[in-house]
Every structure is written in C-alpha cells, then in structure tokens.
Design a protein around this motif. Structure first.
Motif, PDB file in Angstrom:
ATOM      1  N   GLU A  61      -5.003   4.988  -9.142  1.00 39.13           N
ATOM      2  CA  GLU A  61      -5.630   3.784  -9.682  1.00 39.13           C
ATOM      3  C   GLU A  61      -7.074   4.044 -10.130  1.00 39.13           C
ATOM      4  O   GLU A  61      -7.537   3.485 -11.123  1.00 39.13           O
ATOM      5  CB  GLU A  61      -5.632   2.675  -8.627  1.00 39.13           C
ATOM      6  CG  GLU A  61      -4.255   2.122  -8.287  1.00 39.13           C
ATOM      7  CD  GLU A  61      -4.355   0.980  -7.284  1.00 39.13           C
ATOM      8  OE1 GLU A  61      -5.478   0.459  -7.082  1.00 39.13           O
ATOM      9  OE2 GLU A  61      -3.322   0.616  -6.701  1.00 39.13           O
TER      10      GLU A  61
ATOM     11  N   GLU B 296       1.591  -1.808   4.985  1.00 41.07           N
ATOM     12  CA  GLU B 296       0.988  -2.727   4.031  1.00 41.07           C
ATOM     13  C   GLU B 296      -0.126  -2.070   3.202  1.00 41.07           C
ATOM     14  O   GLU B 296      -0.684  -2.714   2.310  1.00 41.07           O
ATOM     15  CB  GLU B 296       0.412  -3.934   4.774  1.00 41.07           C
ATOM     16  CG  GLU B 296       1.436  -4.721   5.576  1.00 41.07           C
ATOM     17  CD  GLU B 296       0.773  -5.810   6.410  1.00 41.07           C
ATOM     18  OE1 GLU B 296      -0.278  -6.324   5.982  1.00 41.07           O
ATOM     19  OE2 GLU B 296       1.304  -6.131   7.490  1.00 41.07           O
ATOM     20  N   LEU B 297      -0.433  -0.819   3.493  1.00 42.61           N
ATOM     21  CA  LEU B 297      -1.567  -0.146   2.864  1.00 42.61           C
ATOM     22  C   LEU B 297      -1.100   0.980   1.952  1.00 42.61           C
ATOM     23  O   LEU B 297      -0.043   1.572   2.163  1.00 42.61           O
ATOM     24  CB  LEU B 297      -2.493   0.424   3.947  1.00 42.61           C
ATOM     25  CG  LEU B 297      -3.073  -0.594   4.934  1.00 42.61           C
ATOM     26  CD1 LEU B 297      -3.768   0.118   6.077  1.00 42.61           C
ATOM     27  CD2 LEU B 297      -4.032  -1.540   4.222  1.00 42.61           C
ATOM     28  N   LYS B 298      -1.926   1.280   0.957  1.00 42.95           N
ATOM     29  CA  LYS B 298      -1.612   2.359   0.024  1.00 42.95           C
ATOM     30  C   LYS B 298      -2.121   3.696   0.559  1.00 42.95           C
ATOM     31  O   LYS B 298      -3.134   3.753   1.257  1.00 42.95           O
ATOM     32  CB  LYS B 298      -2.250   2.070  -1.341  1.00 42.95           C
ATOM     33  CG  LYS B 298      -1.700   0.841  -2.034  1.00 42.95           C
ATOM     34  CD  LYS B 298      -2.398   0.605  -3.359  1.00 42.95           C
ATOM     35  CE  LYS B 298      -1.840  -0.632  -4.063  1.00 42.95           C
ATOM     36  NZ  LYS B 298      -2.531  -0.900  -5.346  1.00 42.95           N
ATOM     37  N   SER B 299      -1.421   4.758   0.194  1.00 46.34           N
ATOM     38  CA  SER B 299      -1.893   6.092   0.532  1.00 46.34           C
ATOM     39  C   SER B 299      -3.073   6.444  -0.371  1.00 46.34           C
ATOM     40  O   SER B 299      -3.312   5.801  -1.404  1.00 46.34           O
ATOM     41  CB  SER B 299      -0.776   7.118   0.342  1.00 46.34           C
ATOM     42  OG  SER B 299      -0.494   7.285  -1.038  1.00 46.34           O
ATOM     43  N   GLU B 300      -3.811   7.487  -0.002  1.00 44.26           N
ATOM     44  CA  GLU B 300      -4.944   7.888  -0.829  1.00 44.26           C
ATOM     45  C   GLU B 300      -4.484   8.442  -2.172  1.00 44.26           C
ATOM     46  O   GLU B 300      -5.203   8.327  -3.168  1.00 44.26           O
ATOM     47  CB  GLU B 300      -5.805   8.906  -0.077  1.00 44.26           C
ATOM     48  CG  GLU B 300      -6.574   8.288   1.081  1.00 44.26           C
ATOM     49  CD  GLU B 300      -7.800   9.090   1.461  1.00 44.26           C
ATOM     50  OE1 GLU B 300      -7.669  10.317   1.600  1.00 44.26           O
ATOM     51  OE2 GLU B 300      -8.873   8.491   1.613  1.00 44.26           O
TER      52      GLU B 300
ATOM     53  N   GLU C  51      -2.002   7.220  -3.885  1.00 45.17           N
ATOM     54  CA  GLU C  51      -1.766   6.024  -4.690  1.00 45.17           C
ATOM     55  C   GLU C  51      -3.089   5.416  -5.150  1.00 45.17           C
ATOM     56  O   GLU C  51      -3.225   4.990  -6.306  1.00 45.17           O
ATOM     57  CB  GLU C  51      -0.959   5.008  -3.885  1.00 45.17           C
ATOM     58  CG  GLU C  51       0.480   5.447  -3.621  1.00 45.17           C
ATOM     59  CD  GLU C  51       1.196   4.524  -2.653  1.00 45.17           C
ATOM     60  OE1 GLU C  51       2.406   4.310  -2.836  1.00 45.17           O
ATOM     61  OE2 GLU C  51       0.554   4.026  -1.697  1.00 45.17           O
ATOM     62  N   LEU C  52      -4.085   5.404  -4.264  1.00 47.30           N
ATOM     63  CA  LEU C  52      -5.398   4.885  -4.646  1.00 47.30           C
ATOM     64  C   LEU C  52      -6.050   5.776  -5.701  1.00 47.30           C
ATOM     65  O   LEU C  52      -6.691   5.285  -6.644  1.00 47.30           O
ATOM     66  CB  LEU C  52      -6.301   4.801  -3.414  1.00 47.30           C
ATOM     67  CG  LEU C  52      -5.960   3.706  -2.399  1.00 47.30           C
ATOM     68  CD1 LEU C  52      -6.836   3.856  -1.160  1.00 47.30           C
ATOM     69  CD2 LEU C  52      -6.151   2.319  -3.006  1.00 47.30           C
TER      70      LEU C  52
ATOM     71  N   ARG D 118      -3.848   6.327   5.760  1.00 52.23           N
ATOM     72  CA  ARG D 118      -3.879   5.092   4.968  1.00 52.23           C
ATOM     73  C   ARG D 118      -5.073   4.250   5.410  1.00 52.23           C
ATOM     74  O   ARG D 118      -5.100   3.738   6.533  1.00 52.23           O
ATOM     75  CB  ARG D 118      -2.567   4.315   5.140  1.00 52.23           C
ATOM     76  CG  ARG D 118      -1.369   5.101   4.645  1.00 52.23           C
ATOM     77  CD  ARG D 118      -0.134   4.258   4.498  1.00 52.23           C
ATOM     78  NE  ARG D 118       0.987   5.058   4.003  1.00 52.23           N
ATOM     79  CZ  ARG D 118       2.166   4.559   3.648  1.00 52.23           C
ATOM     80  NH1 ARG D 118       2.381   3.242   3.735  1.00 52.23           N
ATOM     81  NH2 ARG D 118       3.124   5.345   3.228  1.00 52.23           N
TER      82      ARG D 118
END
Length: 296
Positions: free
Chosen positions: A147, A137-141, A143-144, A169
């Motif tokens: 953003e 349910e969490l984004k990888s770093e 992916e973050l 994550r």
C-alpha cells in the motif's frame, strides 16, 4: 530467468529450528550455525538465542530458564558459525546459573548470563494485557508495504522482501509507515510454522524474536526509523525475563515503550502476552541510536 520461489512458512520455521539447535563440539563448547542465506552483520536475537540454547544444554532438565542478560561487544558475521563456551557457575537446590561467551574469529562478540529454576508455586499477579485487535484483523507488513510502496525507503522495502521465520502484525503503524509516532508500539508475532513440543526451543525462539523492533521504539518520538540513512542502530545489551509457559508458534503480543533516550543511546522495555492474556515475559534493552552523515 524465473524468480526463486519463496520458502513455505513451515520451511522457514524448520530453518529457524536448525539455527537455534546448537551442536555440542566438546564438553561445555557448542557451535551455532551461520544464518542460512545470511549476509552482513549477525542478527543479535540469533546470537542471544544460540547462547541460551548452549546454556540450556548444560543444565538439569528439571530447571527452566527464567532470565538472561547479554552484552553485545562486537558485531557478528552472519556468514560464519559462532562458538559458545559455557561456564557452570552454580548448581544449587533450586537455581542454576551459567555464563556463556560467544566467540567468532577468535574474539568475543557476546557475554551472556542465564539463570534457571526448579518449578515452584508462589504469590501471583501480573499486568493486564492491553485491549488490541486480534492478529487476524491486522495486515502483515508485506501487505502494508504494498500500500505504501511509493512512500517507503528502498532499503526498508528490500528488508521486508526477505522471507523470515517470524511473522509480525502491527497494531498501529510505525516509522517509516508513519512519521507521527510516540515512543511505543505493539505487534503480534509468531514463528511461521510448527516447531514441536520442546519447551526450551520455544524459549530460544522467544529470545530470538524479542530483539525484533525493540530498539527502534526509542527513535519513534524523533520521527526516525531503522532504515533511515542518517541513523545508526546497534543493540548494546539485552535482558529477558520469562515468567511462564507459552508457544512461540502461536500468536504472542509484544507491547513496547521507550521511557528515555539521550547520549546517542535509547532505552526500551517490552512485555509479551499470550492470546489469553497471560504475561509470559518482560524485556529490556539499551542500544545505540546515533545520528550520522549519510553515505553517498
């Protein structure tokens, strides 16, 4: 010119195995390879893990590592191998103890003590694992970072871009993703690919990964991050207690907090849980968190 393709998750895991699996060069002397593609200062978790594997190689197979305590004395060079000398302090009926000195360029860079025990039954209790979102349910770093790209230090973005054998994550954002953080954090981690069935290798992989992010926890209350140019971070000592079996290539939850900082040092604690809620390790570390004048 084309970009070099990123290694696959399994290639990264295989690379980690090659790093952890030390080579015996003489009785009670072992060599750990340099970090593949490494540069600059050695990652402390790698030196701890290689020292543990060197100690494991001298202990009877019926005894498993349950604790280690290491002191970092000098920064290592990631581009060079490390020699590990093991002292066989004691082999008792239930426990065995070892001391390991890691040497590079003729000087010790780490002292480590490790204890091993024959498996026994005993009284059992443990902390309860926090209720947190599952890793899926969490984004990888990475992916973050996509953003927040315009808001993050270039050094941190460069660090994130380097392929690593351990995936993380985060349950909650940490500096530099946010500057409003308490001195605590939690994240899921795992080796990116399978590393086989050798339980000792999984212990070494856990020792390796236990150094990720722990020291930075003590700076979060002060809105500081590892990549900040006005901060200097370095591990001073590291302790790990292993309570039970686990797989380092399956998701593990790392829960950390920092109850104290002062005198340019920060103290940090960590608990590691399996997905089914078993507490399999505790960690403690003190490190240098010194404010400095940024270089021009």
């Amino acid at each position: 010119m084309t970009d070099k393709p990123r290694p696959s998750p399994q290639q990264l895991a295989d690379s980690l195995v090659s790093v952890l699996d030390v080579e015996q060069v003489e009785e009670d002397f072992f060599r750990g390879i340099a970090t593949p593609g490494g540069r600059g200062r050695s990652f402390g978790g790698q030196v701890i893990a290689q020292a543990l594997m060197a100690a494991i190689r001298t202990v009877p197979g019926d005894r498993t590592n349950h604790s280690l305590h290491g002191y970092f004395m000098r920064p290592g060079d990631a581009t060079k191998p490390v020699l590990y000398q093991v002292e066989r302090d004691r082999d008792g009926r239930s426990f065995a103890t070892r001391r390991v000195v890691a040497v590079q360029n003729g000087q010790p860079i780490l002292n480590l003590a490790a204890s091993f025990q024959v498996e026994e039954e005993g009284l059992t209790h443990q902390d309860t694992m926090p209720d947190v979102p599952a890793p899926e349910e969490l984004k990888s770093e990475l992916e973050l970072a996509a953003e927040f790209k315009g808001e993050l230090p270039e050094m941190f973005l460069s660090w994130l871009s380097v392929p690593r054998p351990v995936e993380m994550r985060h349950v909650t954002p940490r500096p530099p993703f946010t500057r409003d953080a308490a001195p605590e954090q939690s994240y899921w981690f795992r080796v990116t690919g399978g590393i086989g069935e050798d339980a000792n290798l999984h212990r070494a992989a856990l020792a390796y990964a236990s150094d990720f992010g722990l020291l930075g926890t003590s700076a979060y209350a002060h809105a500081k991050a590892f990549a900040d140019p006005d901060m200097q971070f370095a591990s001073l000592d590291h302790a790990l207690w292993i309570h039970g079996p686990f797989r380092a290539d399956d998701w593990l939850l790392y829960v950390m907090d920092s109850p104290w900082s002062g005198g340019a040092r920060g103290f940090n604690r960590g608990r590691i849980f399996t997905r089914d809620g078993r507490l399999v390790a505790n960690v403690a570390q003190e490190g240098l968190i010194r404010q400095i004048t940024p270089r021009d």
